[in-house]
Design a protein around this motif. Structure first.
Motif, short mmCIF file in Angstrom:
data_model
loop_
_atom_site.label_atom_id
_atom_site.label_comp_id
_atom_site.label_asym_id
_atom_site.label_seq_id
_atom_site.Cartn_x
_atom_site.Cartn_y
_atom_site.Cartn_z
N TYR A 1 0.87 -1.19 0.00
CA TYR A 1 0.00 0.00 0.00
C TYR A 1 0.90 1.23 0.00
CZ TYR A 1 -2.91 3.55 2.38
OH TYR A 1 -3.56 4.69 2.74
N CYS B 1 -6.57 7.40 -0.20
CA CYS B 1 -7.36 6.29 0.37
C CYS B 1 -8.66 6.84 0.95
CB CYS B 1 -6.56 5.57 1.46
SG CYS B 1 -7.56 4.33 2.28
N ILE B 2 -9.77 6.32 0.45
CA ILE B 2 -11.06 6.84 0.92
C ILE B 2 -11.64 5.94 2.03
CG2 ILE B 2 -11.59 8.02 -1.25
CD1 ILE B 2 -13.57 5.65 -1.81
N ASP B 3 -10.82 5.07 2.56
CA ASP B 3 -11.20 4.21 3.70
C ASP B 3 -12.49 3.42 3.43
OD1 ASP B 3 -10.45 3.22 6.09
OD2 ASP B 3 -11.36 4.79 7.31
N CYS B 4 -12.57 2.89 2.20
CA CYS B 4 -13.79 2.17 1.82
C CYS B 4 -13.76 0.71 2.25
CB CYS B 4 -13.96 2.23 0.30
SG CYS B 4 -12.62 1.39 -0.56
N HIS B 5 -12.60 0.24 2.67
CA HIS B 5 -12.42 -1.14 3.18
C HIS B 5 -12.62 -2.23 2.12
CE1 HIS B 5 -11.86 -0.90 7.66
NE2 HIS B 5 -12.02 0.35 7.30
N GLN B 6 -12.66 -1.84 0.86
CA GLN B 6 -12.82 -2.87 -0.20
C GLN B 6 -11.62 -3.80 -0.21
OE1 GLN B 6 -15.54 -3.43 -2.29
NE2 GLN B 6 -16.36 -2.06 -0.73
N CYS B 7 -10.42 -3.25 0.02
CA CYS B 7 -9.20 -4.08 0.02
C CYS B 7 -9.24 -5.09 1.16
CB CYS B 7 -7.95 -3.20 0.11
SG CYS B 7 -8.01 -2.04 1.48
N ARG C 1 -3.19 -2.11 4.48
CA ARG C 1 -2.75 -0.75 4.85
C ARG C 1 -1.98 -0.73 6.17
NH1 ARG C 1 -8.24 2.21 4.89
NH2 ARG C 1 -8.68 0.29 6.02
N CYS D 1 -8.83 -2.15 -5.03
CA CYS D 1 -8.49 -0.73 -4.88
C CYS D 1 -8.45 -0.03 -6.23
CB CYS D 1 -7.16 -0.60 -4.15
SG CYS D 1 -6.82 1.09 -3.66
N MET E 1 -10.22 3.42 -7.31
CA MET E 1 -9.47 4.56 -7.86
C MET E 1 -10.10 5.03 -9.18
SD MET E 1 -7.14 5.44 -5.76
CE MET E 1 -8.10 4.93 -4.36
N ILE F 1 -2.61 0.50 -4.19
CA ILE F 1 -2.04 -0.77 -3.74
C ILE F 1 -1.47 -1.41 -5.00
CG2 ILE F 1 -2.47 -3.01 -2.66
CD1 ILE F 1 -4.94 -1.84 -1.36
S1 SF4 Z 1 -9.53 -0.17 -1.37
FE1 SF4 Z 1 -8.06 1.47 -1.66
S2 SF4 Z 1 -9.21 3.28 -1.15
FE2 SF4 Z 1 -10.37 1.62 -0.31
S3 SF4 Z 1 -9.61 1.38 1.78
FE3 SF4 Z 1 -8.39 0.04 0.52
S4 SF4 Z 1 -6.61 1.29 0.02
FE4 SF4 Z 1 -8.16 2.72 0.72
#
Ligand code: SF4
Ligand code: SF4
Length: 468
Positions: free
Chosen positions: A245, A267-273, A284, A302, A306, A316
């Protein structure tokens, strides 16, 4: 995603992600991955699975491509038969493999784990995909597990168990084929079961083990059992390629607000990763986490985000810890890599030389115990010997024996020596040498083993004679 209680920023390093603070297993429900890298991995897995299942049927000069028969101590690698007598070659080959693995890992990190490892391929590309097909994506799987036992749950769990068992059975047969060979496996399957109770029990046990690993144990193989996974800490350095990351670009993280100018990192802290991670970690938290198998699912997830928020892909990505920290590009050649490469080249050279000079047969000749020597009226001396010859090829070879170190004759007692394909020939023979050619009471003689007038191996042994 695994639920975790974090007490300090580095707390995740104190325990593995799939064990909670009470030491209980945390079941991971990863979101179904999708994306460019996942598609590439699918294609790689199709190729490797085809190779794995077709492998036992491929033969080179009548010998399997790969057979590791630990029971009979017979090993075939790329159609070349190795016996325990070739142990030193196998040790050297093993050493070369270890150096190669270290070298590969130092440079490319856990690329093998994510793209090639059979555990990852079967779990992520076979069993998990069947699970998504039958039970749906992660939210549906979680809901199904919480649901009381009703018709839907019985049908879904029942059909999944049947399919998992069937695939485990196929893997078990393939696994056994690599141990005993496809011909022996065919015999077990087609012959009277009472004649093959051992082989059939092995199939049942292997099926059970594979089912348990892929239905229940899952990512624990990578995080708890696999020695390669556990050794990452000593093999990787800051220059190794890894899934990482880019915290310089991503931090400080903050929620995405449409139409507002962004003051935080990308990073929008969406937790998809985190949701797609099959080992339940948050990339992260830092690169080179013990549980990360470099499966690339978080890269794909990610990159999707993006694209949605109109930022460049690669928050990432595959990169080294050093490159991320210093904003440099990743380097392939480092002094450590060059050192390992030199050692690997030397080992491969020695291995090739040993393979080239390796005989197709190996003989052991010993004087028959309890026998002295016989003097003949013709002025010769006779010694009796036991011979044992191992065939390292798949061709039957009638053998003849000749004295190489002196004049004299060899007479085989009984039938002619015939070396069966991949087998052992044993016999007894007399070596008869004129007395004047003998140098002492205990001389060294050399005997040649011939097939069709071609010398296939030689052996030195002792010859006893009376004092002059
Ligand atoms: S997927 Fe990308 S944008 Fe979303 S939390 Fe993870 S690092 Fe951040
Ligand atoms: S952190 Fe990313 S690469 Fe590592 S195991 Fe999880 S999803 Fe795969």
């Amino acid at each position: 995603m695994a639920s975790k209680v974090q007490t300090s920023p580095d707390e995740f390093r104190d325990h593995i992600s799939t064990v909670d603070e009470h030491g209980k297993r945390v079941w991971v429900y990863p979101k179904k991955p999708k994306g460019k890298l996942y598609d590439y991995r699918k294609w790689v897995s199709y190729g490797l699975l085809t190779l794995l299942f077709v492998g036992p049927f491929i033969k080179i000069n009548g010998l399997p491509l790969l057979m590791l028969n630990v029971v009979e101590r017979k090993f075939v690698i790329f159609g070349v038969l190795f016996w325990p007598q070739d142990f030193f070659i196998l040790v050297l080959a093993f050493l070369a493999l270890v150096v190669f693995i270290i070298l590969f890992t130092v440079v490319y990190g856990r690329l093998f784990c994510g793209w090639v490892c059979p555990q990852t391929i079967f779990l992520e590309m076979v069993f998990r995909r069947i699970e998504y097909l039958i039970e749906g994506d992660y939210t549906k799987q979680r809901a199904l597990d919480k649901m009381p036992w009703n018709t839907e749950k019985i049908l879904k769990k029942g059909s999944k168990t049947v399919v998992f068992l069937l695939i485990s059975f196929i893997i078990a047969n393939t696994f056994l084929a690599y141990i005993i060979g496809i011909d022996a496996l065919k015999q077990i399957v087609t012959d009277n079961p009472m004649n093959h109770l051992g082989g059939l029990s092995a199939i049942v046990v292997f099926t059970g083990v594979f089912y348990w690993v892929f239905a229940y144990f899952r990512e624990q193989v990578c995080t708890i059992v696999c020695p390669y996974g556990r050794l990452q800490g000593v093999m990787l350095d800051k220059k190794s390629l890894t899934v990482a990351y880019d915290y310089g670009r991503g931090e400080p993280r903050g929620k995405f607000r449409k139409g507002q100018e962004r003051t935080e990192g990308d990073c929008i802290d969406c937790h998809q990763c985190v949701q797609v991670c099959p080992t339940g970690i948050d990339i992260r938290n830092g690169a080179q986490q013990l549980e990360c198998i470099n499966c690339t699912a978080c890269i794909d997830a990610c990159n999707d985000i993006m694209r949605l928020i109109d930022k460049p892909e690669g928050l990432i990505r595959y990169d080294s810890e050093e490159a991320i920290a210093e904003g440099k590009s990743w380097k392939l050649f480092t002094p450590r890599v060059m050192g390992y490469s030199a050692v690997l080249a030397l080992l491969l050279l020695a291995l090739s030389a040993l393979l080239i000079i390796r005989d197709n047969a190996e003989a052991t000749i010993l004087r028959t115990p309890g026998q002295l020597y016989q003097k003949t009226e013709q002025g010769t001396v006779k010694n009796l010997y036991n011979i044992s010859v191992i065939n390292k090829t798949n061709t039957e070879m009638p053998l003849t024996l000749k004295l190489l170190s002196s004049d004299g004759t060899i007479k085989v007692v009984g039938n002619e020596l015939v070396l069966p394909a991949q087998g052992i020939a044993e016999g007894v023979f007399f070596a008869e040498i004129p007395k004047e050619q003998l140098t002492g009471m205990n001389s060294e003689i050399e005997i040649g083993v011939f097939h069709n007038d071609e010398l296939i191996t030689t052996q030195e042994t002792k010859f006893l004679a009376p004092a002059k």
